[in-house]
Design an enzyme around this catalytic site. Structure first.
Site, short mmCIF file in Angstrom:
data_model
loop_
_atom_site.label_atom_id
_atom_site.label_comp_id
_atom_site.label_asym_id
_atom_site.label_seq_id
_atom_site.Cartn_x
_atom_site.Cartn_y
_atom_site.Cartn_z
CD GLU A 227 6.02 -3.15 10.20
OE1 GLU A 227 6.37 -4.20 10.78
OE2 GLU A 227 4.85 -2.94 9.81
NE ARG B 291 -10.22 -15.28 -14.63
CZ ARG B 291 -10.84 -15.29 -15.80
NH1 ARG B 291 -10.14 -15.33 -16.91
NH2 ARG B 291 -12.15 -15.29 -15.85
CG ASN C 18 1.18 -10.33 11.02
OD1 ASN C 18 1.28 -9.25 10.45
ND2 ASN C 18 0.71 -11.41 10.44
CG HIS D 4 1.57 -6.27 12.56
ND1 HIS D 4 2.86 -6.26 13.05
CD2 HIS D 4 1.66 -5.73 11.30
CE1 HIS D 4 3.68 -5.75 12.13
NE2 HIS D 4 2.98 -5.43 11.08
CG HIS E 249 1.01 -0.31 9.46
ND1 HIS E 249 0.03 -1.19 9.85
CD2 HIS E 249 2.13 -1.05 9.24
CE1 HIS E 249 0.53 -2.42 9.86
NE2 HIS E 249 1.81 -2.36 9.49
NE ARG F 155 4.30 -13.18 4.80
CZ ARG F 155 4.32 -12.74 3.56
NH1 ARG F 155 4.35 -13.59 2.56
NH2 ARG F 155 4.32 -11.45 3.29
CG HIS G 75 -3.65 -4.77 12.06
ND1 HIS G 75 -3.61 -5.99 11.42
CD2 HIS G 75 -2.67 -4.03 11.49
CE1 HIS G 75 -2.64 -5.97 10.50
NE2 HIS G 75 -2.05 -4.80 10.54
CE LYS H 283 7.52 -9.46 4.49
NZ LYS H 283 6.54 -8.38 4.47
CE LYS I 3 1.04 -11.75 5.17
NZ LYS I 3 1.00 -11.52 6.63
CD GLU J 15 0.43 -14.69 8.30
OE1 GLU J 15 0.96 -13.77 7.68
OE2 GLU J 15 -0.39 -14.53 9.21
P1 NAD Z 1 2.10 5.24 3.30
O1 NAD Z 1 2.12 4.45 2.08
O2 NAD Z 1 0.82 5.90 3.69
O3 NAD Z 1 3.23 6.35 3.21
C1 NAD Z 1 3.41 7.23 4.28
C2 NAD Z 1 3.34 8.70 3.85
O4 NAD Z 1 4.59 9.09 3.30
C3 NAD Z 1 2.32 9.00 2.79
O5 NAD Z 1 1.75 10.26 3.04
C4 NAD Z 1 3.15 9.03 1.52
O6 NAD Z 1 2.58 9.78 0.49
C5 NAD Z 1 4.41 9.67 2.02
N1 NAD Z 1 5.62 9.35 1.27
C6 NAD Z 1 5.96 8.16 0.75
N2 NAD Z 1 7.21 8.20 0.26
C7 NAD Z 1 7.66 9.45 0.47
C8 NAD Z 1 8.89 10.09 0.21
N3 NAD Z 1 9.92 9.44 -0.31
N4 NAD Z 1 9.01 11.39 0.53
C9 NAD Z 1 7.97 12.05 1.12
N5 NAD Z 1 6.80 11.48 1.42
C10 NAD Z 1 6.65 10.19 1.11
O7 NAD Z 1 2.53 4.38 4.58
P2 NAD Z 1 3.69 3.30 4.79
O8 NAD Z 1 4.09 3.46 6.20
O9 NAD Z 1 4.69 3.32 3.73
O10 NAD Z 1 2.91 1.92 4.62
C11 NAD Z 1 1.87 1.55 5.49
C12 NAD Z 1 0.98 0.57 4.79
O11 NAD Z 1 1.72 -0.60 4.48
C13 NAD Z 1 -0.20 0.13 5.61
O12 NAD Z 1 -1.36 0.16 4.84
C14 NAD Z 1 0.13 -1.30 6.01
O13 NAD Z 1 -0.99 -2.10 6.19
C15 NAD Z 1 0.95 -1.74 4.84
N6 NAD Z 1 1.87 -2.84 5.14
C16 NAD Z 1 1.85 -3.91 4.32
C17 NAD Z 1 2.73 -4.95 4.53
C18 NAD Z 1 2.78 -6.10 3.56
O14 NAD Z 1 3.42 -7.10 3.85
N7 NAD Z 1 2.16 -5.97 2.41
C19 NAD Z 1 3.64 -4.90 5.59
C20 NAD Z 1 3.64 -3.78 6.41
C21 NAD Z 1 2.74 -2.75 6.17
N1 GLY Z 2 4.15 -7.76 7.31
C1 GLY Z 2 3.86 -9.11 7.62
C2 GLY Z 2 4.06 -10.04 6.50
O1 GLY Z 2 4.49 -9.68 5.43
O2 GLY Z 2 3.80 -11.21 6.65
#
Ligand code: NAD
Ligand code: GLY
Length: 368
Positions: free
Chosen positions: A189, A125, A249, A252, A269, A245, A256, A231, A147, A241
């Protein structure tokens, strides 16, 4: 990479407040972690790409602080942001006898960060966790704000929780190994923050895009700092949100739909968000909220950042209908009505519904 001095952005959430540290030589310095609570064990969560690059250095930095440091290496990629992969984290926690004080470290991009956060939110939890984001996208967005989620085949990030980390470490050095396509995805972003909140930042990105694409440390540090400041200010006002917030998006809703419509991982993404911002800007223009010159300006910048500006065709028979069906499965939808983040004048966003006919026109005009 000569890194600029350490900068810290604070996210103000009462007893859940935490710092975002930005600089070089941070993630492998034991001092970075000295303020964290004590625990007998820690679990480093990473993936098959990032672990061989950086895990040993993170473990070495944590060595003096935690008696038992465990690790789990997840399969890499958006397609693995699933229950099955999440369970690997729970397996590691349980197999290693981890308790309520065990602290999780998310070492990777947004996929690792979102899944580690969700695991931390639900194991016993709730256990503490730290974000060590290694992509630009994760440093400017996903590691900040709490998030956490996994995907469902029917919708992106549909299952998750709001759960804040104790600390975010944005180390510029790890970006040296980031592939160019991933850097561009992160820039989507970064660009997002301009039209929704800060036109001066948009001007700055336009002037410094070449430096950002060349991974100039000072330019990256400023982009990360300003993105995190914007942010943090938004999340500080609306953590869960209930209103404001949602502006984060921008792009997005269309993005998405592209990601889930093509199958997770086909487009990154950030690529979906980049193209989605173009589509949302066109919709804003057709609703009379911004003029065409603004749409063209944003489109040019997104294209210069190395991102797609035309949407993929998701259905040969009714492409716009397919987009609309996918967009209805969105956390902003209310009673099946899609709500879009629109640009309501430069530097200002609004969340609104739009007539299907107009959305269809935009999709028809914006898809290849
Ligand atoms: P990812 O985590 O898939 O990373 C992208 C690629 O880069 C992967 O293949 C990873 O292994 C590689 N990688 C990472 N760091 C590296 C480094 N330093 N050197 C070499 N390779 C490296 O993708 P991302 O773009 O980081 O994140 C996308 C995800 O984030 C999506 O799932 C999206 O929904 C989520 N997201 C969440 C929020 C939130 O608020 N929580 C906001 C935006 C996006
Ligand atoms: N990436 C959108 C949020 O964090 O609200």
């Amino acid at each position: 990479m000569n890194a600029p001095d350490l900068q810290t952005v604070s996210i103000d959430l009462q007893d859940r407040s935490y710092p975002i540290a930005i600089g070089g030589k941070l993630f492998d310095d034991p001092l970075t972690y000295s303020g964290l609570p004590g625990a007998s064990s820690a679990l480093v969560v990473s993936n098959t790409t990032v672990a061989p690059l950086y895990e040993a250095r993170l473990r070495a930095a944590l060595q003096g602080k935690y008696q038992n440091i465990h690790s789990v290496t997840l399969p890499d990629g958006e397609a693995h942001k699933t229950w099955e992969t999440l369970n690997l984290i729970f397996d590691a926690l349980l197999n290693n006898g981890c308790d309520r004080k065990t602290i999780l470290f998310a070492l990777g991009g947004g996929v690792v960060g979102d899944m580690t956060g969700f695991a931390a939110a639900s194991y016993m939890r709730g256990v503490p966790f730290v974000q060590v984001p290694t992509t630009l996208l994760a440093q400017v967005d996903s590691s900040v704000g709490g998030k956490t989620a996994i995907n469902h085949p029917l919708g992106k990030n549909m299952i998750g929780a709001f759960y804040q980390p104790l600390l975010v470490i944005c180390d510029l050095e790890v970006l040296t190994t980031l592939p160019a396509r991933e850097l561009s995805a992160g820039l989507a972003e970064v660009i997002k923050y301009g039209p929704i909140a800060d036109m001066a930042f948009l001007d700055w990105i336009e002037s410094n895009l070449d430096a950002l694409l060349a991974k100039d440390p000072a330019a990256l540090a400023h982009a990360i700092q300003r993105s995190c400041e914007i942010k943090a200010a938004v999340v500080g006002q609306d953590e869960r949100e209930s209103g404001l917030r949602a502006i984060l998006n921008f792009g997005h809703t269309f993005g998405h739909a592209i990601e889930s419509g093509l199958g997770y991982g086909a487009w990154l993404h950030g690529e979906g968000v980049g193209c989605g911002m173009v589509m949302a800007a066109h919709l804003s223009q057709r609703l009379g909220l911004v003029d065409l010159s603004f749409v063209m300006r944003l489109t040019r910048l997104i294209e210069r950042a190395g991102l797609p500006v035309r949407g993929p065709v998701l259905s040969a028979t009714d492409n716009a209908g397919r987009y609309l069906d996918l967009m209805r499965i969105d956390k902003k939808s209310e009673a099946g009505e899609i709500r879009f983040v629109l640009i309501d004048g430069p530097g200002r966003a609004a969340v609104r519904a739009a007539p299907d006919a107009l959305v269809r026109e935009v999709i028809d005009a914006c898809c290849a």
